[in-house]
Every structure is written in C-alpha cells, then in structure tokens.
Design a protein around this motif. Structure first.
Motif, PDB file in Angstrom:
ATOM      1  N   GLU A 177      -4.388 -11.538  12.460  1.00  0.00           N
ATOM      2  CA  GLU A 177      -3.377 -11.492  11.586  1.00  0.00           C
ATOM      3  C   GLU A 177      -2.164 -12.619  11.946  1.00  0.00           C
ATOM      4  OE1 GLU A 177      -1.662  -7.359  10.359  1.00  0.00           O
ATOM      5  OE2 GLU A 177      -2.151  -6.835  12.075  1.00  0.00           O
TER       6      GLU A 177
ATOM      7  N   HIS B 163      -6.492 -10.018   8.340  1.00  0.00           N
ATOM      8  CA  HIS B 163      -5.573  -9.025   7.601  1.00  0.00           C
ATOM      9  C   HIS B 163      -4.527  -9.683   7.300  1.00  0.00           C
ATOM     10  CE1 HIS B 163      -7.535  -5.028   9.260  1.00  0.00           C
ATOM     11  NE2 HIS B 163      -8.475  -5.715   8.215  1.00  0.00           N
ATOM     12  N   GLY B 164      -4.038  -9.587   6.060  1.00  0.00           N
ATOM     13  CA  GLY B 164      -2.719  -9.973   5.504  1.00  0.00           C
ATOM     14  C   GLY B 164      -2.203 -11.453   5.820  1.00  0.00           C
ATOM     15  N   GLY B 165      -1.046 -11.932   6.043  1.00  0.00           N
ATOM     16  CA  GLY B 165      -0.498 -12.926   6.497  1.00  0.00           C
ATOM     17  C   GLY B 165      -0.442 -14.098   5.184  1.00  0.00           C
ATOM     18  N   ASP B 166       0.570 -14.870   5.504  1.00  0.00           N
ATOM     19  CA  ASP B 166       0.868 -15.786   4.559  1.00  0.00           C
ATOM     20  C   ASP B 166      -0.082 -17.092   4.449  1.00  0.00           C
ATOM     21  OD1 ASP B 166       1.894 -17.578   2.699  1.00  0.00           O
ATOM     22  OD2 ASP B 166       4.034 -17.397   3.426  1.00  0.00           O
TER      23      ASP B 166
ATOM     24  N   THR C 199      -9.616  -7.544  14.685  1.00  0.00           N
ATOM     25  CA  THR C 199      -8.608  -7.885  13.605  1.00  0.00           C
ATOM     26  C   THR C 199      -7.851  -9.225  14.156  1.00  0.00           C
ATOM     27  OG1 THR C 199      -8.519  -5.625  12.650  1.00  0.00           O
ATOM     28  CG2 THR C 199      -6.713  -7.078  12.213  1.00  0.00           C
TER      29      THR C 199
ATOM     30  N   ALA D  30       1.473 -14.515  10.994  1.00  0.00           N
ATOM     31  CA  ALA D  30       2.857 -14.300  10.103  1.00  0.00           C
ATOM     32  C   ALA D  30       3.759 -15.317  10.561  1.00  0.00           C
ATOM     33  CB  ALA D  30       3.460 -12.977  10.638  1.00  0.00           C
TER      34      ALA D  30
END
Length: 472
Positions: free
Chosen positions: A391, A354-357, A389, A393
C-alpha cells in the motif's frame, strides 16, 4: 550522368550570407528590428513622396490654370469669329509659356523648343485639360478653349517646364532617405544596447548557476524582487539546482553506503581465508569457514547487483523512464512489481496492491525504490502463508509504502535487530537467506533521504515493514 532522384533538396543560404548572419541573440534581435523599421520607413517614405508629388502637381496645375485664364481674358472674339488680343501694359508674365490660337493658327507663341511648339500645336485643337510632354524638353501643359457664344473659335495653351515641383520632390526624397538612414542606424544601436541590457541579467544568472552547480549546489537565487521574466527564470534555475543537488546527494550517499557495505563482507572473507591458511583445520571448522565465506560472498553479490543496477538504469537520472531525475509515481511502480512477482514466482503467495493514490510521487528514482522494496518482497514471499500486500499513501512532506504479509511475523524480542547485517530472526526456520536484505534495504532508504522501520500489521499478525521516502 547520374539519374535524377526527384528529391527536392532543402534550401540553404549561400555561405557568404550565412557568414553575415549575426551569431548572438542580441545581434539577431537588433537585425530583426532594423529590417522591420526599414520596411516601415520605406512604406512611409513612399506614401509621403506620393502625397508630396500629388500636392506639387496640384499647385502646378493651379498655376497653369491661372496663367491660361489670365491670357484668355486678353482675347476678345468678334462676331465673325476673329480674335483680337488686347495687349496689357505689362504682358511679360503672360508671354512666358502661353500660346494663343485662332482655330489651329497660332496668333502668339512664346520662345520654346520645336518639340514643345509641336506639342502645343497638337493640343490646341483638342479638349480642355492637363497633359504632360516627354522627351528632351519635358513640360506640363494646360488647354483652355476660347468660345464665341457656344462655338469654339480658339484656344489658350499654357506650359510650365521643367516641372517646378520636381526639384522640391527630389530634395524631399533625399532628405527623407538621409533621415531614414540616420534613424535606422540609431534604431540598430539602441536596439542592441537595450537587448544587451535586458539579456545582461540573464547572462549573469546563467553564469552564476553554472558556478554554483560546479562549486556549491546549496546556493539559490531565492525570491528576491526581480522583473516577472527574471523571477520565472530564477525559479526554474533554482528548481534545476534542487534536482541537481538531489541527484548528487543521492549518488554520493548511496555510493558511500554501498562502499561501507562492501568493506564488512570483504574483511570477513579475508579473515576467514587467512584463518584457513594459518594451520590445518578439521571438517567442522572448514565447513564453518566456508559457510562464512559464502555468506559474505552472497552479501557482496547483492551489493554489487545494486551498484550495477544503478549504473545500468541510471539511478539519479530518471532511470530512463521519462520521469524527472529523482522522482517517480509509486502506484504504477508497485503494480509493475506485483506483476513481475507473479511471473517470476508463480508458486509463491501473490502480491497485491491495495488502495493508494495513483498520483503519489516519491522524490526518489524508480530503480532505487525497486531496490529497496526487492528485499522486503523476497522476505514477505518467503514467510507469507496466502498473500503479500503493498500500500502507498501520501503524507505532508513524505510518502509511505507498507509491505505486509500474513506469515508468522517478527519473533518477539527481535524488533529492530532484524535490520542488523547478517541477523536472522530464526536461523533454523528452514528458509534460505543470509540476513542481508533488510539491512541493505534500510541503508538504501536512509541514503535516499527516507527510512525503513517495522510497521504494525492491520490484521494483528504477520510481518509488516513501513518505508518512508521524501515526496517529489
């Protein structure tokens, strides 16, 4: 004879020429400068020689024209076309190389070779202008017609030979050649000295970097004031030393941690074996000893797999993935782990990223990150109900990977003890495991300059682990 293959062989310099080629950068740069200056000197010398020759020829032509005009002033044509020569008081200057003709008959001749006499006779009837005679007695000649009204009745031929400008031109060429040789020698020596002086700091910095890499990888060139080129070189060498230090630090720390991990299970196996051999044991005691030996063996196997993974994949050297040593992009790595989990564990809860750069870079090589995350994912798949999940960052000075699941989570009261080797939150939960994965994962994370801690699940329930790593 062998048939021709039609291949064009690459051109190679003869061995003698290759041996003459300078072996040092200083020598090659000096040779390039020497050849470049030599070409320019040759061009400038040729231009100078051409201009000098043209100027000398112009002066010679002016001298011939003056002599011919002075000689023509002593000639008076009569009404019937005959020429009368008025002898001046001092005609010695006019008699040198001057012919006076009436039609094609020479009225006056200077002392000259037969070849030059014949050339003057031939030119006497020709048009006005300059010419040059060749052969054993070269000379430059000028023809000036003598007119009676509009009718040509004779001619004056003046000659100068040999060309008076030739000695001057030869002397100038010799002087130019000598000056060019001296200048080229000076250019070569000065270029070698200048290039050597310019490269001396580079050689010194290279030797210093080599010494530091062998003895003290903590030393750096820093930001001392230097020329722009040397500042860039110092920065590159410092970056190289930083990466080398990181590689050495990771390898040393990881080896020390793995060695420490191997001592404990090996000591336990030895102790249990000695205990079994000391005296006969009942079935329950034997089963407990065998279980302890199996658990220690499993722990050693996992540790050895990590060590072999380092040797096979080249941890600390980029892992063979094209990444810089000790660095990796987290987002592609997490996606790869999720896909691999789906392939290897098709019946387990899926792993989602999920998400993250996408550009978050960790200062740890990809195999190390994978070995740290592997026990976390195994633990999450073991206890998750529907999904796992991951993630990532970026934070100032570090990056974070959070692995969470929607399972029962860590039992209350266990907390950080879950990271102790051999500790399981609930030994009777029916799941396999020796309680070694999380402990090894934390040790690997700390050996890589990061840490592994318990996190707080976003949904308020389930297991959650937070991995922090140095940034790349």
């Amino acid at each position: 004879m062998r048939p021709s293959t039609g291949r064009i062989r690459p051109h190679r310099l003869p061995t003698r020429l290759r041996s003459l080629r300078p072996r040092t950068l200083r020598g090659r740069l000096a040779l390039i400068a020497l050849v470049s200056i030599a070409v320019w000197v040759a061009v400038l010398t040729a231009v100078f020689q051409g201009l000098l020759t043209a100027q000398l020829n112009s002066q010679t032509d002016e001298l011939l024209r003056t002599r011919a005009t002075a000689a023509a002033a002593t000639v008076r044509p009569s009404a019937d076309g005959r020429l009368t020569i008025d002898e001046p008081a001092d005609d010695s200057a006019l008699d040198v190389g001057v012919w006076i003709y009436q039609d094609d008959q020479a009225l006056e001749r200077p002392t000259a070779s037969r070849a030059l006499q014949n050339t003057a006779d031939r030119l006497a009837g020709g048009p006005a202008g300059f010419s040059r005679s060749t052969g054993p007695d070269p000379a430059r000649l000028y023809v000036l017609p003598v007119l009676a009204g509009d009718r040509r009745v004779g001619a004056v031929v003046a000659a100068v030979g040999p060309d008076p400008g030739e000695p001057t031109a030869e002397l100038a060429l010799t002087a130019a050649a000598a000056l060019a040789a001296l200048m080229l020698a000076a250019v070569y020596l000065v270029t070698r000295a200048v290039v050597g002086g310019a490269l001396r700091p580079v050689a010194a910095m290279s030797a210093q970097a080599a010494a530091w890499s062998a003895a003290d990888t903590t030393r750096r060139f820093g930001t001392a004031r230097r020329p722009a080129e040397l500042s860039a070189l110092a920065g590159n060498l410092d970056e190289l030393l930083d990466r080398l230090a990181a590689v050495l630090r990771h390898e040393q720390q990881l080896t020390a941690e793995l060695s420490h991990e191997l001592r404990t299970p090996l000591a336990r196996i030895t102790a249990e074996t000695d205990w079994l051999l000391a005296r006969p044991r009942d079935a329950a005691e034997q089963q407990a000893a065998h279980r302890a030996i199996a658990e220690s063996s499993a722990r050693m196997r996992e540790i050895c797999e990590t060590l072999l993974s380092q040797a096979r994949d080249g941890i600390g050297a980029g892992g063979g993935t094209g990444e810089a040593p000790g660095r990796c992009l987290l987002a592609p790595l997490l996606a790869t782990l999720a896909e691999r989990s789906a392939q290897e564990f098709p019946h387990a809860p899926p792993v989602r990223v999920h998400g993250g750069d996408a550009q978050v870079v960790a200062g740890v090589s990809a195999p190390i990150v994978e070995r740290i995350l592997a026990p976390l994912l195994d633990n999450a798949r073991r206890y998750a109900r529907t999904s796992v999940t991951m993630e990532c960052a970026g934070r100032p000075g570090s990056v974070t990977v959070v692995v969470s699941d929607d399972g029962p989570g860590i039992p209350e009261g266990v907390g950080e003890a879950v990271f102790e080797p051999g500790r399981r939150a609930d030994p009777g939960d029916g799941h396999d495991g020796a309680g070694l994965g999380l402990a090894l994962a934390r040790r690997l994370a700390r050996a890589a300059g990061g840490d592994l801690t318990l996190g707080r699940p976003s949904a308020g329930a389930g297991g959650c682990f937070e991995l922090s790593l140095p940034t790349g």
